[in-house]
Design an enzyme around this catalytic site. Structure first.
Site, mmCIF file in Angstrom:
data_model
loop_
_atom_site.group_PDB
_atom_site.id
_atom_site.type_symbol
_atom_site.label_atom_id
_atom_site.label_comp_id
_atom_site.label_asym_id
_atom_site.label_seq_id
_atom_site.Cartn_x
_atom_site.Cartn_y
_atom_site.Cartn_z
ATOM 1 N N GLY A 52 0.782 -1.233 0.000
ATOM 2 C CA GLY A 52 0.000 0.000 0.000
ATOM 3 C C GLY A 52 0.813 1.281 0.000
ATOM 4 N N HIS A 112 8.257 6.442 5.258
ATOM 5 C CA HIS A 112 7.493 7.289 6.178
ATOM 6 C C HIS A 112 6.659 6.423 7.093
ATOM 7 C CE1 HIS A 112 4.867 6.754 2.631
ATOM 8 N NE2 HIS A 112 3.834 6.954 3.439
#
Length: 122
Positions: A102, A109
């Site tokens: 995803g 991050h």
């Protein structure tokens, strides 16, 4: 003329250097944290290394100290941003890696999310 690097075209690199505005949560010489523009939870911010690392799949031994600092910093920032303390409160740290994981922005991050439920997603 030199070829552009991945970092030259990376939205998160541009945010960390101030070329794209953000709502900053935290900054030091190695780490940048900022509010997510589409939050899923009452508290939702992103933590990134200022060094361009494409994903968790690209992490090596040379990144251990940096990632350790990021993980150690996350609880303090979560509380400062409004998460309630453990054990009644808490927060979630999520990182997506690769297309099947995803990941949409190819700069490592961590989503730090918390606050009262129900959340929009997650």
């Amino acid at each position: 003329m030199t070829e552009p690097t991945a970092a030259d075209n990376c939205i998160f690199c541009k945010i960390a250097t101030g070329k794209i505005p953000s709502r900053k949560v935290y900054e030091d010489e190695d780490i940048f944290a900022f509010h997510d523009i589409n939050p899923w939870a009452p508290v939702h911010f992103l933590m990134i290394p200022k060094t361009h690392i494409a994903s968790m799949a690209h992490v090596g031994h040379e990144h251990e100290a940096l990632l350790g600092r990021m993980l150690a910093l996350a609880p303090r920032l979560a509380l400062e941003q409004g998460c309630r303390p453990y054990p009644e409160g808490g927060f979630r740290i999520v990182t997506n890696t690769g297309a099947e994981g995803g990941q949409e922005v190819h700069h490592l991050h961590w989503h730090v999310m918390g606050g009262p439920r129900p959340w929009l997603r997650g």
